[in-house]
Design a protein around this motif. Structure first.
Motif, mmCIF file in Angstrom:
data_model
loop_
_atom_site.group_PDB
_atom_site.id
_atom_site.type_symbol
_atom_site.label_atom_id
_atom_site.label_comp_id
_atom_site.label_asym_id
_atom_site.label_seq_id
_atom_site.Cartn_x
_atom_site.Cartn_y
_atom_site.Cartn_z
ATOM 1 N N VAL A 192 0.722 -1.482 0.028
ATOM 2 C CA VAL A 192 -0.073 -0.103 -0.100
ATOM 3 C C VAL A 192 0.892 1.298 0.179
ATOM 4 C CG1 VAL A 192 -1.896 1.292 1.261
ATOM 5 C CG2 VAL A 192 -1.861 -1.159 1.096
ATOM 6 N N ASP A 193 0.650 2.391 -0.898
ATOM 7 C CA ASP A 193 1.321 3.436 -0.996
ATOM 8 C C ASP A 193 0.560 4.599 -1.130
ATOM 9 O OD1 ASP A 193 4.151 4.438 -1.733
ATOM 10 O OD2 ASP A 193 2.988 5.518 -3.126
ATOM 11 N N VAL A 194 0.819 5.476 -0.373
ATOM 12 C CA VAL A 194 -0.140 6.948 -0.454
ATOM 13 C C VAL A 194 0.846 8.087 -0.398
ATOM 14 C CG1 VAL A 194 -2.163 5.944 0.693
ATOM 15 C CG2 VAL A 194 -0.378 6.874 2.117
ATOM 16 N N ALA A 195 0.291 9.056 -1.011
ATOM 17 C CA ALA A 195 1.164 10.277 -1.157
ATOM 18 C C ALA A 195 0.400 11.411 -1.439
ATOM 19 C CB ALA A 195 2.388 10.193 -2.300
ATOM 20 N N ARG A 196 0.864 12.768 -0.928
ATOM 21 C CA ARG A 196 0.077 13.875 -1.434
ATOM 22 C C ARG A 196 1.286 14.873 -1.889
ATOM 23 N NH1 ARG A 196 -4.437 17.686 1.209
ATOM 24 N NH2 ARG A 196 -5.393 16.292 -0.091
ATOM 25 N N LEU A 197 1.242 15.495 -2.837
ATOM 26 C CA LEU A 197 1.790 16.892 -3.152
ATOM 27 C C LEU A 197 1.183 17.947 -3.352
ATOM 28 C CD1 LEU A 197 4.335 17.705 -4.804
ATOM 29 C CD2 LEU A 197 3.350 17.073 -6.950
ATOM 30 N N SER A 198 1.702 19.056 -2.787
ATOM 31 C CA SER A 198 1.069 20.443 -2.588
ATOM 32 C C SER A 198 2.262 21.364 -3.339
ATOM 33 C CB SER A 198 0.890 20.898 -1.460
ATOM 34 O OG SER A 198 0.364 22.279 -1.257
ATOM 35 N N SER A 199 1.957 21.829 -4.491
ATOM 36 C CA SER A 199 2.895 22.463 -5.083
ATOM 37 C C SER A 199 2.547 23.804 -5.839
ATOM 38 C CB SER A 199 3.441 21.593 -6.536
ATOM 39 O OG SER A 199 4.528 22.274 -7.390
ATOM 40 N N ASP A 200 3.476 25.001 -5.414
ATOM 41 C CA ASP A 200 3.171 26.349 -6.062
ATOM 42 C C ASP A 200 4.268 26.551 -7.153
ATOM 43 O OD1 ASP A 200 1.033 27.985 -5.264
ATOM 44 O OD2 ASP A 200 1.832 27.787 -3.109
ATOM 45 N N ALA A 201 3.652 26.590 -8.513
ATOM 46 C CA ALA A 201 4.739 26.606 -9.303
ATOM 47 C C ALA A 201 4.780 28.102 -9.871
ATOM 48 C CB ALA A 201 4.340 25.515 -10.634
ATOM 49 N N GLN A 202 6.023 28.239 -10.548
ATOM 50 C CA GLN A 202 6.322 29.648 -11.237
ATOM 51 C C GLN A 202 5.214 29.853 -12.378
ATOM 52 O OE1 GLN A 202 8.186 27.050 -11.982
ATOM 53 N NE2 GLN A 202 8.454 26.762 -13.889
ATOM 54 N N PRO A 203 4.835 31.091 -12.679
ATOM 55 C CA PRO A 203 4.097 31.194 -13.980
ATOM 56 C C PRO A 203 4.674 30.773 -15.058
ATOM 57 C CG PRO A 203 5.011 33.356 -13.245
ATOM 58 C CD PRO A 203 5.425 32.284 -12.185
ATOM 59 N N ILE A 204 3.880 29.854 -16.057
ATOM 60 C CA ILE A 204 4.476 29.292 -17.380
ATOM 61 C C ILE A 204 4.051 30.145 -18.487
ATOM 62 C CG2 ILE A 204 4.788 27.242 -16.077
ATOM 63 C CD1 ILE A 204 2.256 26.374 -17.163
ATOM 64 N N ALA A 205 3.237 31.037 -18.536
ATOM 65 C CA ALA A 205 2.827 31.944 -19.732
ATOM 66 C C ALA A 205 2.762 33.269 -19.467
ATOM 67 C CB ALA A 205 1.341 31.144 -20.195
ATOM 68 N N PHE A 206 2.838 33.950 -20.739
ATOM 69 C CA PHE A 206 2.855 35.368 -20.428
ATOM 70 C C PHE A 206 1.841 36.190 -21.298
ATOM 71 C CE2 PHE A 206 6.533 33.596 -18.665
ATOM 72 C CZ PHE A 206 6.792 34.313 -17.796
#
Length: 779
Positions: free
Chosen positions: A217-231
Motif C-alpha cells: 500500500v502506497d499513499v502520497a500527497r503533493l502540494s506545489s506552487d509553481a512559477q508562472p509558465i505563460a505570459f
C-alpha cells in the motif's frame, strides 16, 4: 562566472564526456564481459524483452534515492542517455512529455511508458496535453527503471519508435514500511515577476509477505506552487496610434522584449501560475498459487485539484493593476486587452487504474501470461471564466471542459517457448496476441453565471472518438554458439478508428466522421557478436507504424453543418530505425558507442492548411519524410579513485552520455518552406554527466550536469530566438545532492536543482534554482 557557465562551448562539453568515456573504456578493457542481456534482479521482473541484443539502459531505485532530487517519478530518467522530460515544474501533470533520440517534446505518442507492465502513456492524442500518467508512480515505490531504445521488440506497437520506459515498483518479500517528507523552494525572476514558489510532498508505504500472499500500500500527497509558465503579450507593431479616449488608458509596467521570431513585443503579465494538490494511492496484491504461477492485481488512484491564476504587470496612473477587458495605451500606442489574457482556471481531476495478471514463470520449456489493464478518467473537469476576473475564486460566466469517460484498456495473451532439444535448441520464441483500445470523450458546456461550480449547461462543443489496435506478434531469440545471438521477429496489426464525432452549440446531434480500418506489418531483427572477451558488437533494425490518435484523426471545425479542415485520409507514421553498437562492461566500468539512423515517412505534425485565398488554419497533416542520423555515447565508471591510484577518492562513480542527432525534414509537400530544416524539438547535441561520491556507508554526495543544444519549435525553423516565451533554448544546468543516513531507520538529504540558476525554455520557462530537502524513515 555565471554567464561563462551558461555559455560553456559544446566542444568542451563533448570533450568532458569523451574523457569520461575513455576512462570507462580503460577500466573495462581488462575485464571479461558479455553484454547481450540486461539481468534484472530483485522484486518483479522487467516487462522489457531483455533477451534482445539491443540498447537497454536503466537505474535502480536505490541509485535514484542516492543521486537524484526526485519528487516526481519522471525525475528518475533525468540522466539516462538521450532522454528528456519536459517537466516545467514539480507536479507538472499536463505537459511533461518524454523526448528521445529522434523524437522531440511535442511527440508524446512516439514513446511508451509502463509501470509493472500497465500502460501509463496517454495515446488519446499526441502532444503536450497527452502526457504519460507519471502521477500513478511515486519515486519512493520505484525498484528500478529500464528503457529500451527504439522499435526493436515485436511485443510493442509502433509508439515504441522512440523508447519504451518500464517502471518496476516494489513488492515486498518481508515486512517493510517507509515514510518520506520533502520540501522545495525557488526564487523566480523573469520579466516582471519576482516571487518565491515552494511546495512539499509526503508519502508513506507499507507492505509484507505472508506465505503465498504479498501486498503493498502506497499513499502520497503533493502540494506545489509553481512559477508562472505563460505570459500575456502584444506585438509592438499591432499597436494603434491614437490619442484621447480612443488611445485607451495610459499604463506602465509592460516589459519590452523580442518574441521567438525576433519581433518586438510587450509582455503584459504572467499567467498560468499553478497551484496543484495531488493525491496518490496504490494497492498491490500478489498470490503465488504455486511456485510457478502468480496472480497479481494493482489498483491506482490519482486526484488533482489545480488552480491557475495570472498577474498583470500593467498599472494605471493611480498605481492600480489593470486586468479588465479594455483598451490600454503603452508608449503612445493602443492595445485591446481580452478577458482571456489573465483568465484563471480550475481543474478537478480524478483518475483510476486497474491491472490484473496471471503469469506462469517457471523458466521451463513453456511459460505464459494473461494481463489486462484499465485506465479511466473518472472525473476530469477544467473550468475557465468568460469574463475578466482577477483570481480563481471570483464567480461569473464561463465554460467547463469535461473529459470524463475518456481512457484506455489493454488485454495481452503472451507465451514463451524454450525448446531444449533437437534442431530448435538454443531458441527462445516469444509470441502474443494484444488488444489496445482508446476512448476520447470531450464535451464543453457553458456554465451560466457559475463557472466555479456548474455541473452542466448549454452545450458548446463535443469531440469524441475511438481507436482500437489488435496485434499478433512473434519473435525468435537464437543463441548461436558462444559468440553469436540473433533475434528475428514480426508484428501484424489491425488498426481501427471509429465513433468519431464533432458538434457545436447549434447542432442538435453531433456530425460523424467516417470510420477507418488498416493493417500493417512491422518486421524486426537484431544481431550480436562477441568479438572478444571485452567487446560485443550489436546491430538492430525495425519498422514501426505509429497510427494516428483519436485527437489527431477526428479533428476539424463545422461550417454550414459540415465538418471542414479535416483530413479523413491522414496516414500513419512509418519509421525504419537502425542502430549499430560496440560495448564493453567490466566490474568497474562500461562503455557503449552507438550509431543510429531513423527514416520516418508521413510524420504527424500540425502545420498550415490552406482553406481559402490567403487564409490558413493549423491542422495535423503528414510530413513527407524526416531523416535522422546520430551518435550516442554512454559511459560509467565505478570506484574511480581506487582505479587511478587515488585511495582518498574511493567510492567515486562517474556516468556520462553524449548524443549527436542530425534530424532533417527532407520532404514535405504540404509546407515546402520546412524542407531542409531541423525537426522541431530535436537538438543536435545533448549530454549528461553525473559524479557520485559514496564517502562511507552513511554519506553520499552527487553533482550532475545536463546539456541540450539549440532547438526550434516550428517546422520551418522561423523561431531562432529561443531565450523568450514560446521559444526553445539551449541550456546547461547543474544539480547537486547530499544524502546522509543517520542509522538504519533515518536518513536526510539536501539538494539543489539548476544550481547555476539558468533561465531556459521549452515554450514555457523551466524552474530556476530550486532547493530540495527531505527526511525519510525506513522500517
Amino acid at each position: 562566472m555565471h554567464n561563462r557557465i551558461q555559455q560553456w562551448p559544446r566542444h568542451r562539453i563533448a570533450a568532458a564526456v569523451l574523457l569520461a568515456c575513455a576512462g570507462a573504456s580503460a577500466w573495462a578493457d581488462d575485464i571479461p564481459t558479455h553484454l547481450d542481456t540486461v539481468i534484472v534482479t530483485g522484486g518483479r521482473p522487467t516487462s522489457l524483452p531483455a533477451q534482445i541484443p539491443t540498447t537497454i539502459e536503466g537505474i535502480t531505485g536505490a541509485q535514484v534515492e542516492d543521486r537524484i532530487n526526485a519528487v516526481d517519478s519522471e525525475d528518475a530518467l533525468k540522466y539516462l542517455p538521450s532522454l528528456n522530460v519536459r517537466k516545467r515544474y514539480t507536479g507538472d501533470y499536463d505537459h511533461a512529455v518524454l523526448a528521445s533520440r529522434a523524437s522531440g517534446t511535442g511527440n508524446s505518442a512516439r514513446s511508451l511508458v509502463y509501470a509493472d507492465g500497465i500502460l501509463l502513456s496517454n495515446l488519446l492524442g499526441n502532444g503536450a496535453t497527452y502526457t504519460p500518467r507519471w502521477g500513478l508512480v511515486t519515486p519512493e515505490e520505484i525498484e528500478r527503471v529500464d528503457v529500451l531504445y527504439g522499435p526493436f521488440a515485436a511485443a510493442y506497437p509502433g509508439n515504441s519508435v522512440g523508447a519504451v520506459v518500464d517502471f518496476q515498483t516494489r513488492m515486498p518479500t518481508e515486512r517493510e514500511a517507509h515514510v518520506k517528507l520533502s520540501g522545495y523552494a525557488q526564487d523566480f525572476r523573469l520579466y516582471g515577476t519576482r516571487d518565491r514558489y515552494d511546495g512539499w510532498q509526503g508519502s508513506a508505504s507499507l507492505g509484507d509477505r505472508s506465505g503465498a500472499w504479498s501486498w503493498w500500500v502506497d499513499v502520497a500527497r503533493l502540494s506545489s506552487d509553481a512559477q508562472p509558465i505563460a505570459f500575456a503579450n502584444r506585438l509592438v507593431a499591432a499597436g494603434v496610434p491614437g490619442g484621447g479616449s480612443a488611445g485607451g488608458i495610459p499604463v506602465t509596467g509592460a516589459v519590452a522584449g523580442r518574441n521567438p521570431s525576433g519581433k518586438d513585443w510587450w509582455l503584459l503579465g504572467a499567467t498560468s501560475q499553478t497551484h496543484t494538490v495531488q493525491d496518490h494511492a496504490k494497492i498491490k496484491l500478489a498470490w503465488d498459487i504455486d511456485p510457478k504461477l502468480r496472480a497479481s492485481y494493482t489498483f491506482g488512484w490519482w486526484r488533482n485539484d489545480a488552480k491557475r491564476v495570472g498577474e498583470s504587470y500593467l498599472r494605471d496612473a493611480a498605481g492600480n493593476p489593470v486586468y479588465a477587458a479594455t483598451r490600454v495605451n503603452i508608449g503612445g500606442l493602443a492595445y485591446d486587452l481580452k478577458a482571456s489574457d489573465f483568465a484563471p482556471s480550475r481543474a478537478a481531476l480524478e483518475h483510476a487504474m486497474h491491472g490484473l495478471s496471471l503469469k506462469r514463470h517457471s523458466r521451463d520449456t513453456f511459460d505464459w501470461e494473461v494481463a489486462a489493464s484499465l485506465y479511466d478518467y473518472t472525473r476530469d473537469l477544467v473550468r475557465t471564466p468568460a469574463v475578466a476576473v482577477r483570481d480563481a475564486d471570483t464567480n461569473g460566466a464561463g465554460q467547463v471542459t469535461d473529459m470524463g469517460g475518456s481512457g484506455w484498456n489493454t488485454l495481452a495473451l503472451k507465451g514463451i517457448w524454450r525448446p531444449d532439444a533437437g534442431m530448435l535448441a538454443g531458441h527462445t520464441v516469444e509470441f502474443g496476441l494484444q488488444s489496445d483500445h482508446a476512448k476520447l470523450r470531450t464535451r464543453v458546456f457553458a456554465s451560466g453565471s457559475d463557472w466555479l461550480h456548474a455541473g452542466d449547461g448549454r452545450q458548446v462543443s463535443v469531440f469524441n472518438g475511438n481507436t482500437w489496435l489488435e496485434s499478433l506478434y512473434a519473435q525468435d531469440n537464437w543463441r548461436i554458439g558462444d559468440a553469436w545471438r540473433a533475434t528475428v521477429g514480426a508484428r501484424f496489426e489491425r488498426w481501427r478508428a471509429y465513433g468519431g464525432e464533432l458538434s457545436n452549440a447549434v447542432l442538435a446531434a453531433p456530425l460523424p466522421f467516417p470510420g477507418r480500418s488498416e493493417t500493417h506489418w512491422s518486421p524486426k531483427a537484431a544481431l550480436s557478436y562477441r568479438a572478444s572477451d571485452a567487446w560485443t558488437l550489436k546491430a538492430s533494425t525495425g519498422r514501426a507504424v505509429r497510427n494516428p490518435t483519436a485527437a489527431e484523426l477526428f479533428q476539424g471545425s463545422i461550417v454550414d453543418n459540415a465538418i471542414v479542415n479535416s483530413n479523413p485520409a491522414l496516414k500513419a507514421e512509418t519509421s525504419w530505425t537502425s542502430e549499430l553498437s560496440a560495448e564493453t562492461m567490466g566490474d568497474k566500468g562500461s562503455l557503449r558507442v552507438t550509431l543510429f539512423r531513423e527514416t520516418t515517412r508521413d510524420a504527424l505534425y500540425a502545420q498550415p492548411l490552406l482553406v481559402s485565398a490567403g487564409a490558413t488554419v493549423s491542422t495535423v497533416q503528414n510530413v513527407g519524410r524526416i531523416r535522422t542520423n546520430g551518435l550516442e555515447l554512454s559511459a560509467q565508471a565505478d570506484d574511480v579513485g581506487a582505479n587511478i591510484g587515488l585511495g582518498g577518492l574511493r567510492g567515486l562513480s562517474l556516468s556520462s552520455s553524449l548524443t549527436y542527432a542530425d534530424s532533417i525534414i527532407t520532404e514535405n509537400a504540404a509546407f515546402p518552406a520546412s524542407v531542409g530544416k531541423w525537426q522541431p524539438r530535436v537538438p543536435r547535441w545533448r549530454a549528461t554527466g553525473l559524479a557520485t561520491w559514496k564517502a562511507n556507508d552513511r554519506l553520499t554526495a552527487t553533482l550532475g550536469g545536463r546539456y541540450s543544444g539549440r532547438q526550434y519549435s516550428t517546422l520551418d525553423n522561423s523561431d531562432p530566438n529561443g531565450d523568450a516565451y514560446m521559444g526553445v533554448s539551449d541550456y546547461l544546468v547543474f544539480d547537486a545532492r547530499v544524502r546522509y543516513r543517520f542509522d538504519r531507520h533515518w536518513s536526510a538529504a539536501l539538494g539543489v536543482d539548476n544550481l547555476n540558476d539558468r533561465t531556459y525554455w521549452a515554450f514555457h520557462p523551466y524552474t530556476q534554482r530550486t532547493v530540495v530537502a527531505e527526511v525519510r524513515w525506513d522500517l
